[in-house]
Design a protein around this motif. Structure first.
Motif, mmCIF file in Angstrom:
data_model
loop_
_atom_site.group_PDB
_atom_site.id
_atom_site.type_symbol
_atom_site.label_atom_id
_atom_site.label_comp_id
_atom_site.label_asym_id
_atom_site.label_seq_id
_atom_site.Cartn_x
_atom_site.Cartn_y
_atom_site.Cartn_z
ATOM 1 N N SER A 1 51.320 36.491 34.528
ATOM 2 C CA SER A 1 52.042 35.676 35.509
ATOM 3 C C SER A 1 51.844 34.189 35.214
ATOM 4 O O SER A 1 50.918 33.794 34.507
ATOM 5 N N ASP A 2 52.721 33.361 35.797
ATOM 6 C CA ASP A 2 52.526 31.907 35.637
ATOM 7 C C ASP A 2 51.770 31.328 36.839
ATOM 8 O O ASP A 2 51.600 30.123 36.958
ATOM 9 N N LYS A 3 51.293 32.241 37.721
ATOM 10 C CA LYS A 3 50.546 31.784 38.898
ATOM 11 C C LYS A 3 49.050 31.995 38.669
ATOM 12 O O LYS A 3 48.628 33.081 38.288
ATOM 13 N N TYR B 1 47.175 34.954 40.446
ATOM 14 C CA TYR B 1 47.564 36.246 39.876
ATOM 15 C C TYR B 1 46.801 36.470 38.565
ATOM 16 O O TYR B 1 46.267 37.549 38.326
ATOM 17 N N GLN B 2 46.765 35.432 37.720
ATOM 18 C CA GLN B 2 46.037 35.534 36.444
ATOM 19 C C GLN B 2 44.558 35.816 36.704
ATOM 20 O O GLN B 2 43.949 36.665 36.050
ATOM 21 N N ASP C 1 51.309 44.304 46.380
ATOM 22 C CA ASP C 1 52.103 43.133 45.969
ATOM 23 C C ASP C 1 52.264 42.139 47.114
ATOM 24 O O ASP C 1 52.220 40.921 46.898
ATOM 25 N N THR D 1 50.159 43.051 34.411
ATOM 26 C CA THR D 1 51.303 42.320 34.976
ATOM 27 C C THR D 1 50.862 40.960 35.494
ATOM 28 O O THR D 1 51.485 39.935 35.191
ATOM 29 N N TRP D 2 49.789 40.937 36.266
ATOM 30 C CA TRP D 2 49.328 39.679 36.873
ATOM 31 C C TRP D 2 48.771 38.710 35.837
ATOM 32 O O TRP D 2 48.939 37.498 35.964
ATOM 33 N N GLU E 1 50.902 38.312 47.185
ATOM 34 C CA GLU E 1 51.798 37.187 47.510
ATOM 35 C C GLU E 1 51.202 36.318 48.615
ATOM 36 O O GLU E 1 51.407 35.107 48.639
#
Length: 206
Positions: A126-128, A131-132, A90, A122-123, A94
């Protein structure tokens, strides 16, 4: 021990000078890819270096801390997937701030994690963007290795893939489409599910 690691990092960084490729580095800069330091070493040369060194947790941790393109990529190649803790994964995620490092981490390391699928789902939600991107790349690899999702996983994947395909990010769209193709290759049932979902969303790629 720490002295040994620091010495190894120093020697590895010096070895990048021999791999230097100004054209690769220049091409990246022209595409807006900025690193504090970028020798432009090609991925095959970094892979050969990783094979020469072998898996090494402490060295990977030390290399990741360096704000150098080659150090970060090499770190993803050296880190043993069965030793890295979820919280360290994680932190690395980040600290990932460009597409190349995200993709290299997904291909070299994240797809092999014992908890790869968990992180992927999970990724993916994500809204990032990065991560997507990682989430879809990991799932692509898992599907390629014939890992079939359960019913909840199927629904989650299709929902997120459709959202990504209708989103604005080109790199995430490409990763989602690739994952959808790999999903369809799992078998006839999966192919029908993918086609049906894409048709409902007026996205006919098959």
């Amino acid at each position: 021990m720490e002295m040994d690691i620091n010495q190894q990092v120093k020697e590895i960084k010096q070895s990048f000078r021999l791999m230097m490729d100004g054209m690769v580095a220049s091409s990246m800069r022209n595409k807006g890819v900025e690193y504090k330091l970028n020798w432009g070493a090609t991925l095959p040369r970094l892979k050969a270096k990783a094979d020469e060194i072998g898996k090494n947790y402490d060295l990977a941790i030390a290399l990741w801390k360096e704000n150098v393109r080659e150090c970060k990529i090499l770190a993803t190649m050296l880190m043993p997937a069965d030793e890295i803790l979820p919280e360290v994964v994680d932190i690395w995620m980040e600290q990932t701030d460009c597409q190349e490092i995200a993709e290299q981490a997904a291909f070299n390391l994240y797809q092999y994690l014992p908890f790869a699928a968990d992180r992927a789902y999970t990724w993916m939600a994500s809204d990032k963007e990065l991560y997507q991107l990682c989430g879809f790349h990991i799932l692509s690899r898992l599907f390629m290795n014939k890992q079939e999702p359960n019913e909840r996983g199927i629904n989650e994947f299709i929902d997120q893939a459709l959202a990504a395909l209708q989103g604005d990010s080109i790199m995430v769209k490409k990763a989602a489409m690739n994952a959808m193709n790999r999903f369809a290759e799992l078998g006839l049932v999966y192919e029908r599910l993918a086609k049906s979902a894409l048709k409902r969303a007026n996205l006919d790629f098959f």
